[in-house]
Scaffold this motif. Structure first.
Motif, short mmCIF file in Angstrom:
data_model
loop_
_atom_site.label_atom_id
_atom_site.label_comp_id
_atom_site.label_asym_id
_atom_site.label_seq_id
_atom_site.Cartn_x
_atom_site.Cartn_y
_atom_site.Cartn_z
N TYR A 24 0.83 -1.22 0.00
CA TYR A 24 0.00 0.00 0.00
C TYR A 24 0.86 1.26 0.00
O TYR A 24 0.53 2.24 -0.67
N ALA A 25 1.96 1.26 0.74
CA ALA A 25 2.84 2.44 0.77
C ALA A 25 3.42 2.71 -0.61
O ALA A 25 3.47 3.86 -1.07
N GLU A 26 3.86 1.65 -1.29
CA GLU A 26 4.40 1.83 -2.64
C GLU A 26 3.31 2.31 -3.60
O GLU A 26 3.54 3.23 -4.40
N ALA A 27 2.15 1.69 -3.53
CA ALA A 27 1.07 2.07 -4.43
C ALA A 27 0.63 3.51 -4.18
O ALA A 27 0.35 4.25 -5.13
N MET A 28 0.61 3.90 -2.93
CA MET A 28 0.17 5.26 -2.57
C MET A 28 1.06 6.30 -3.23
O MET A 28 0.58 7.34 -3.67
N THR A 29 2.34 6.03 -3.32
CA THR A 29 3.25 7.02 -3.89
C THR A 29 3.19 7.04 -5.41
O THR A 29 3.59 8.03 -6.02
N ASP A 30 2.69 5.97 -6.00
CA ASP A 30 2.74 5.85 -7.45
C ASP A 30 1.43 6.09 -8.19
O ASP A 30 1.45 6.39 -9.37
N ALA A 34 -6.42 10.67 -6.58
CA ALA A 34 -6.36 11.14 -5.20
C ALA A 34 -7.14 10.23 -4.25
O ALA A 34 -6.69 9.98 -3.13
N ASP A 35 -8.27 9.69 -4.71
CA ASP A 35 -9.05 8.83 -3.83
C ASP A 35 -8.29 7.53 -3.51
O ASP A 35 -8.33 7.04 -2.39
N LEU A 36 -7.57 7.00 -4.50
CA LEU A 36 -6.79 5.80 -4.24
C LEU A 36 -5.59 6.10 -3.33
O LEU A 36 -5.26 5.30 -2.46
N ASP A 38 -5.49 8.26 -0.96
CA ASP A 38 -6.02 8.34 0.40
C ASP A 38 -6.37 6.96 0.95
O ASP A 38 -6.07 6.65 2.11
N THR A 39 -6.98 6.12 0.13
CA THR A 39 -7.34 4.77 0.56
C THR A 39 -6.10 3.95 0.87
O THR A 39 -6.02 3.29 1.91
N PHE A 40 -5.11 4.01 -0.02
CA PHE A 40 -3.88 3.24 0.20
C PHE A 40 -3.12 3.74 1.43
O PHE A 40 -2.55 2.95 2.18
N LYS A 41 -3.13 5.06 1.64
CA LYS A 41 -2.47 5.63 2.82
C LYS A 41 -3.15 5.12 4.09
O LYS A 41 -2.47 4.74 5.05
N LYS A 42 -4.47 5.08 4.08
CA LYS A 42 -5.23 4.61 5.23
C LYS A 42 -4.87 3.16 5.56
O LYS A 42 -4.63 2.82 6.72
N TYR A 43 -4.80 2.31 4.54
CA TYR A 43 -4.53 0.90 4.80
C TYR A 43 -3.06 0.62 5.10
O TYR A 43 -2.75 -0.29 5.86
N ASP A 90 -3.39 1.41 -14.53
CA ASP A 90 -4.71 0.82 -14.76
C ASP A 90 -5.40 0.61 -13.41
O ASP A 90 -5.07 -0.29 -12.66
N ARG A 91 -6.37 1.48 -13.12
CA ARG A 91 -7.06 1.49 -11.84
C ARG A 91 -7.65 0.13 -11.49
O ARG A 91 -7.48 -0.37 -10.38
N HIS A 92 -8.33 -0.49 -12.44
CA HIS A 92 -8.97 -1.78 -12.17
C HIS A 92 -7.92 -2.84 -11.83
O HIS A 92 -8.09 -3.61 -10.87
N SER A 93 -6.84 -2.91 -12.58
CA SER A 93 -5.81 -3.91 -12.32
C SER A 93 -5.12 -3.69 -10.97
O SER A 93 -4.84 -4.66 -10.25
N ILE A 94 -4.86 -2.44 -10.64
CA ILE A 94 -4.25 -2.13 -9.35
C ILE A 94 -5.16 -2.59 -8.22
O ILE A 94 -4.74 -3.26 -7.27
#
Length: 148
Positions: A24-30, A34-36, A38-43, A90-94
């Motif tokens: 999640y930390a890696e995904a959050m930076t990449d 914005a909504d993703l 925030d979600t990834f940061k939360k998790y 690709d939002r769906h794949s992520i």
């Protein structure tokens, strides 16, 4: 409480949580959405706090967390493919990859919840964390489903 079984299960949870936190930390930076972010940061933060709670309980119970990178040698690296997907944007794949990781985390907690004779405080923490993992899974799955 069988200390060996409990230690192995808790180490499995710790590895799963560390994988999720890192993923999640890696995904959050990449990711760009914005909504993703925030979600990834939360998790990522959730997983970090869960790691601390479990490690604290292990030390209280005189159980030793495994400091090596793999608990059983077969630990599933739930977020291993996430980095490549993030670069494709690709939002769906992520989200599908994140949900796959959440599936694994749910199973790890279901296994831990079946351990017999856990001390009360540890059982309470595992049950609370399992509920948080399930909520995270359901949120990621809903985001994935809405991204089609």
């Amino acid at each position: 409480m069988d200390a060996k079984t409990t230690t192995a299960a808790l180490n499995e949870l710790l590895e799963t949580l560390k994988d999720g936190q890192k993923g999640y930390a890696e995904a959050m930076t990449d990711v760009e959405d914005a909504d993703l972010k925030d979600t990834f940061k939360k998790y990522a933060a959730q997983r970090s706090s869960y790691i601390t709670e479990l490690e604290d309980q292990m030390f209280k119970l005189d159980l030793k967390p495994d400091e090596s990178s793999s608990v059983t040698g077969t630990v599933h690296r739930a977020f291993i493919n996430l980095k490549g997907l993030v670069t494709s944007k690709d939002r769906h794949s992520i989200l599908a990859e994140c949900e796959r990781g959440e599936d694994y985390a749910k199973k790890a907690y279901e296994t831990a919840q079946k351990i017999q004779d856990l001390p009360g405080e540890l059982k309470t923490i595992i049950d609370k964390q399992a509920a948080g993992i399930k909520q995270g899974h359901d949120e990621i799955k809903a985001l994935r489903d809405s991204s089609k």
